[in-house]
Enzyme design. Structure first.
Site, short mmCIF file in Angstrom:
data_model
loop_
_atom_site.label_atom_id
_atom_site.label_comp_id
_atom_site.label_asym_id
_atom_site.label_seq_id
_atom_site.Cartn_x
_atom_site.Cartn_y
_atom_site.Cartn_z
N CYS A 71 0.85 -1.19 0.00
CA CYS A 71 0.00 0.00 0.00
C CYS A 71 0.89 1.24 0.00
CB CYS A 71 -0.93 0.00 1.22
SG CYS A 71 -0.06 0.12 2.80
N HIS A 85 2.70 -1.64 11.28
CA HIS A 85 1.75 -1.52 10.16
C HIS A 85 1.58 -2.85 9.44
CE1 HIS A 85 -0.07 -0.16 6.39
NE2 HIS A 85 0.90 -0.82 5.76
N HIS A 91 -0.07 -7.21 6.12
CA HIS A 91 0.81 -7.09 4.97
C HIS A 91 2.14 -7.79 5.29
CE1 HIS A 91 -1.40 -3.23 3.46
NE2 HIS A 91 -2.11 -4.34 3.30
N CYS A 178 57.69 -9.33 -0.98
CA CYS A 178 56.34 -9.13 -0.43
C CYS A 178 55.69 -7.90 -1.05
CB CYS A 178 56.39 -9.01 1.08
SG CYS A 178 57.49 -7.72 1.70
N HIS A 453 57.45 -5.26 6.22
CA HIS A 453 56.82 -6.36 5.48
C HIS A 453 55.47 -5.88 4.95
CE1 HIS A 453 55.72 -10.38 4.26
NE2 HIS A 453 54.65 -10.36 5.04
#
Length: 539
Positions: A71, A85, A91, A178, A453
């Site tokens: 709605c 609601h 609903h 790395c 690192h």
């Protein structure tokens, strides 16, 4: 949030054609309304003039309304009025109009359904496309269309072998590499680079560059990372190619991840098919290239000199003008504000082209063109003299968001902000999502300058992983955001589609195909001439 893909109540609702049509139509309507409501990304004053929706029960203004999908009711979530609601009116479903998330009152939980998700995304994109008219002077933004395979493509897919869609393969440390592994993992999780190389846009087996082709090495890397083999992979040939192309990175000494990142971008660009030095639209420039605008204003006559320079990434200072970091300014947004803040130039640093004299001036940087992928580097390593021994690391933590809106730092928005007080309010023609970026990878540096690192975090869809060379562990967004970032990578939430721009590799491929046909014709003509000459000689 429910982990299931759907719920029995939505299945039952979709079995009723009328109810299904009502739910999908209402979801599309409220999502479109929300996109149109926030189309002005820069002008808060104009937003305030747009009436905010109010809760139908308590009349409280809603910044994030929930709409009933049965709605016209809209209510607040915090006060529980939308849930009340649904129960009172019997609903079942309501939706968050901002995110499209659907709540089922029967399940008492948010649910996921592929069709609802598709409707939400299509409604958002369609609304944004209608608002975006500034991409090209004569053409609007290209409409997004779902890919549907042709008969030829479907036939090719039938014989194709499926490969994993997630690259969670660690990389071996080949001797203080790395820095290389962290950058390569960010490349692997970059959606544009991933789609390019996995889409066979550069096939290493068909490449005409005989040796030291970085694109071929990237093609091999993506093939390995997205293969069935889950054992750590050692990018030995890529490392060797990097050493040959960049002498400053050769050897087993610890290197800077950002230096390797920039070197790799240049190497991939130079070995891409159809790469050019001007207006290049190779995969690197199509992914990372933006434009920086520099405006220098003469304080005497007001003349503004504008220059535009290309950019592949943005390096951000961690310190303010005083050389110190304020506790409340350790954020990516604060760094960007400092980056775009005007700075004073002395008389010896600037000579005005209009009044012809040296005067004090102000210089301001802004982003003229945003790239699909934004790369930020935080300047954590500072060196006060030429002696490398004097270099030190700034360990201050920097807060960075999972999502970033870049509109306030663009040239157009910053210029119009200055005119705001002297003219009519500025309404920006683009939707907010055109400036929204989502974090997908972060590179971290642990330790000090000479014995540190590198690790990284990377995201695939909604899952985060931490990569530490050959070790790959499941992580989380929170852990990533708490990490000490050295580089951050953001991808544009919605990409721009420009059919009138043909990628350089396509142009090169077409040119090469035409040239090969011409060579074949020339060879055939030469062969026929030899045959004719031989026949004439026998006569």
């Amino acid at each position: 949030m429910s982990t299931s893909t759907t719920c029995s109540h939505i299945i039952a609702a979709f079995a009723d054609d009328e109810l299904r049509g009502t739910i999908l139509s209402k979801l599309k309507t409220v999502v479109t309304w929300n996109v149109n409501r926030f189309q002005s990304v820069r002008n808060p004053a104009k937003r305030r003039k747009v009436a905010a929706p109010a809760c139908s029960t308590c009349n409280l203004s809603l910044s994030r309304p929930f709409a009933c999908l049965h709605c016209v009711y809209a209510g607040c979530w915090v006060g529980g009025h939308i849930v009340d609601h649904l129960k009172d009116k019997d609903h079942t479903f309501c939706a968050d109009v901002k995110t499209g998330s659907v709540f089922c009152s029967e399940c008492d939980d948010f649910i996921y359904d592929a069709k609802l998700d598709e409707i939400y995304l299509s409604a958002v994109i369609l609304a944004e496309e209608k608002q975006t008219k500034f991409q090209d002077a004569k053409k609007p933004r290209e409409a997004y269309k779902l890919w549907t395979p042709t008969a030829k493509e479907a036939a090719a897919l039938e014989g194709a072998v499926a490969i994993p869609c997630q690259g969670r393969r660690g990389l071996l440390n080949l001797g203080q590499t790395c820095y290389l592994n962290a950058v390569l993992q960010c490349f692997a999780h970059n959606p544009l680079l991933r789609n390019y190389f996995l889409g066979d846009k550069h096939n290493s087996k068909q490449c005409k560059i005989e040796e030291n082709c970085t694109c071929c090495e990237m093609d091999k890397l993506f093939s390995e990372i997205f293969s069935d083999d889950m054992n750590p992979y050692g990018p030995i040939s890529l490392l060797a190619t990097t050493w040959k192309a960049s002498a400053e990175l050769s050897g087993y000494a610890q290197q800077d991840a950002h230096e390797f990142f920039m070197s790799a971008l240049n190497q991939i660009h130079s070995t891409s098919r159809g790469s050019t030095n001007v207006s290049c639209n190779c995969i690197i420039h199509s992914t990372f290239a933006g434009q920086l605008e520099s405006d220098v204003k003469c304080e005497r006559c007001g003349n503004v000199t504008t220059t535009v320079d290309p950019m592949l990434d943005i390096s951000l200072e961690l310190k303010g003008k005083g050389g110190e970091i304020a506790s409340g300014e350790n954020t990516l947004a604060a760094c960007l504000r400092r980056f775009t803040q005007p700075e004073k130039l002395g008389p010896k640093e600037y000579s005005c082209s209009k009044c012809g004299k040296s005067h004090e001036a102000s210089k301001r940087l802004s982003i003229r063109k945003l790239p699909p992928v934004l790369s930020f580097q935080f300047k954590r390593f500072e060196q006060k003299s030429k002696d490398k021994a004097s270099a030190r690391k700034i360990d201050a933590p920097i807060r960075f968001p999972a999502s970033l809106n870049m509109a306030p730092y663009t040239s157009l928005v910053m210029k119009e902000t200055e005119k705001e007080n002297s003219g009519p309010a500025f309404s920006y023609p683009g939707p907010e999502a055109m400036y929204e970026y989502d974090l997908f990878a972060v590179i971290n540096h642990e330790g000090q300058l000479n014995n540190g690192h590198y690790t990284n975090f990377a995201r695939f869809q909604d899952e985060w992983y931490r990569f530490d060379d050959d070790k790959v562990t499941h992580s989380s967004l929170g852990e990533c955001l708490r990490s000490a970032a050295y580089m951050c990578f953001y991808v544009k939430r919605h990409l721009d589609y420009k059919p009138y721009v043909t990628p350089s590799y396509v142009l090169t491929r077409e040119t090469e195909a035409v040239r090969e046909k011409e060579l074949e014709k020339e060879k055939e003509a030469a062969r026929m001439k030899e045959v004719e000459d031989a026949l004439l000689a026998t006569v």
